[in-house]
Design a protein around this motif. Sequence first.
Motif, PDB file in Angstrom:
ATOM      1  N   VAL A  38      30.969  31.717  38.880  1.00 46.69           N
ATOM      2  CA  VAL A  38      29.856  32.751  38.825  1.00 46.69           C
ATOM      3  C   VAL A  38      29.853  33.573  37.578  1.00 46.69           C
ATOM      4  CG1 VAL A  38      29.924  33.265  41.465  1.00 46.69           C
ATOM      5  CG2 VAL A  38      31.883  34.441  39.957  1.00 46.69           C
ATOM      6  N   HIS A  39      31.211  33.172  36.991  1.00 48.42           N
ATOM      7  CA  HIS A  39      31.210  34.025  35.418  1.00 48.42           C
ATOM      8  C   HIS A  39      30.939  32.768  34.361  1.00 48.42           C
ATOM      9  CE1 HIS A  39      32.876  37.332  37.433  1.00 48.42           C
ATOM     10  NE2 HIS A  39      34.082  36.827  37.825  1.00 48.42           N
ATOM     11  N   ALA A  40      30.453  31.786  34.669  1.00 49.73           N
ATOM     12  CA  ALA A  40      30.151  30.885  33.669  1.00 49.73           C
ATOM     13  C   ALA A  40      29.107  31.538  32.670  1.00 49.73           C
ATOM     14  CB  ALA A  40      29.429  29.791  34.223  1.00 49.73           C
ATOM     15  N   TYR A  65      42.112  45.169  50.264  1.00 50.28           N
ATOM     16  CA  TYR A  65      42.759  44.314  49.356  1.00 50.28           C
ATOM     17  C   TYR A  65      42.224  44.989  47.871  1.00 50.28           C
ATOM     18  CZ  TYR A  65      44.887  40.922  46.565  1.00 50.28           C
ATOM     19  OH  TYR A  65      45.202  40.169  45.439  1.00 50.28           O
ATOM     20  N   ARG A  66      41.118  45.012  47.649  1.00 50.32           N
ATOM     21  CA  ARG A  66      40.485  45.460  46.511  1.00 50.32           C
ATOM     22  C   ARG A  66      41.015  46.628  45.884  1.00 50.32           C
ATOM     23  NH1 ARG A  66      37.254  41.920  43.477  1.00 50.32           N
ATOM     24  NH2 ARG A  66      36.497  43.642  42.219  1.00 50.32           N
ATOM     25  N   LYS A  67      41.145  47.346  46.956  1.00 45.94           N
ATOM     26  CA  LYS A  67      41.601  48.948  46.473  1.00 45.94           C
ATOM     27  C   LYS A  67      43.049  48.723  46.221  1.00 45.94           C
ATOM     28  CE  LYS A  67      40.823  53.413  48.538  1.00 45.94           C
ATOM     29  NZ  LYS A  67      40.557  54.092  49.894  1.00 45.94           N
ATOM     30  N   VAL A 114      46.607  39.839  39.635  1.00 46.99           N
ATOM     31  CA  VAL A 114      45.959  39.427  40.856  1.00 46.99           C
ATOM     32  C   VAL A 114      44.481  39.358  40.889  1.00 46.99           C
ATOM     33  CG1 VAL A 114      47.674  40.654  42.475  1.00 46.99           C
ATOM     34  CG2 VAL A 114      46.066  42.264  41.282  1.00 46.99           C
ATOM     35  N   HIS A 115      44.086  38.619  41.867  1.00 45.33           N
ATOM     36  CA  HIS A 115      42.508  38.384  42.011  1.00 45.33           C
ATOM     37  C   HIS A 115      42.390  38.657  43.431  1.00 45.33           C
ATOM     38  CE1 HIS A 115      38.795  36.404  42.895  1.00 45.33           C
ATOM     39  NE2 HIS A 115      39.129  35.826  43.751  1.00 45.33           N
ATOM     40  N   GLY A 116      41.127  39.208  43.846  1.00 42.95           N
ATOM     41  CA  GLY A 116      40.598  39.441  45.048  1.00 42.95           C
ATOM     42  C   GLY A 116      39.226  39.104  45.257  1.00 42.95           C
ATOM     43  N   SER A 117      38.723  38.243  46.364  1.00 42.41           N
ATOM     44  CA  SER A 117      37.233  37.970  46.699  1.00 42.41           C
ATOM     45  C   SER A 117      36.614  39.545  46.733  1.00 42.41           C
ATOM     46  CB  SER A 117      37.337  37.363  47.970  1.00 42.41           C
ATOM     47  OG  SER A 117      37.943  36.139  48.020  1.00 42.41           O
ATOM     48  N   ASP A 118      35.230  39.414  46.288  1.00 44.40           N
ATOM     49  CA  ASP A 118      34.644  40.563  46.220  1.00 44.40           C
ATOM     50  C   ASP A 118      33.765  40.933  47.252  1.00 44.40           C
ATOM     51  OD1 ASP A 118      32.637  39.125  45.050  1.00 44.40           O
ATOM     52  OD2 ASP A 118      32.625  40.032  43.298  1.00 44.40           O
ATOM     53  N   SER A 119      33.172  39.875  47.959  1.00 48.25           N
ATOM     54  CA  SER A 119      32.282  39.993  49.230  1.00 48.25           C
ATOM     55  C   SER A 119      32.526  38.892  50.092  1.00 48.25           C
ATOM     56  CB  SER A 119      30.971  39.621  48.524  1.00 48.25           C
ATOM     57  OG  SER A 119      30.626  38.497  48.104  1.00 48.25           O
TER      58      SER A 119
HETATM   59 MG    MG Z   1      35.909  39.093  40.748  1.00 44.62          MG
END
Ligand code: MG
Length: 139
Positions: free
Chosen positions: A51-53, A84-86, A114-119
Amino acid sequence: MERTLAIIKPDGVARALIGEIIGRLEREGINILALRMIWMTEDQARGFYKVHAGKPFYESVTRFMSSGPCVVMVLEGKRVINAYRKLMGATDYREAAKGTIRHDYATDIEKNVVHGSDSPESAAFEISYFFNELEIFKR
Ligand code: MG
Ligand code: ATP
């Protein structure tokens, strides 16, 4: 109940923060349904962050994500994507709220532990990128 994908990034693993981060999840009552240590190739990291390409940080972040082992986890909980994003805090640790993982441990906007899904849509893609249903614990 909702699911999300969490990653302890190569900087978090290298700095011996696995236990600290998992401890925070457990203390919040978040369930861990799957967990594995992986070392992504650059191509695998590029696919994960597709998604960031094209963004200015894409080449660098995909090199970073393939620079060492990560811990990938499927988390479950009520509204766990946002919960988790919080816990993670803002992408840029200088803007992350006190007490968040990135506030406490990140050293760089890229090396942010860390990474976490956003949706829900990204969680579905990201979970299936690393785990099949047989590998995810059913409670
Ligand atoms: Mg992200
Ligand atoms: P993540 O997707 O890893 O959970 P995020 O959703 O907070 O983080 P994104 O915008 O999705 O942030 O960016 C993905 C990752 O790319 C960031 O976590 C960070 O490692 C890196 N990144 C984002 N923006 C920048 C930037 N401006 N400069 C360098 N690296 C960046």
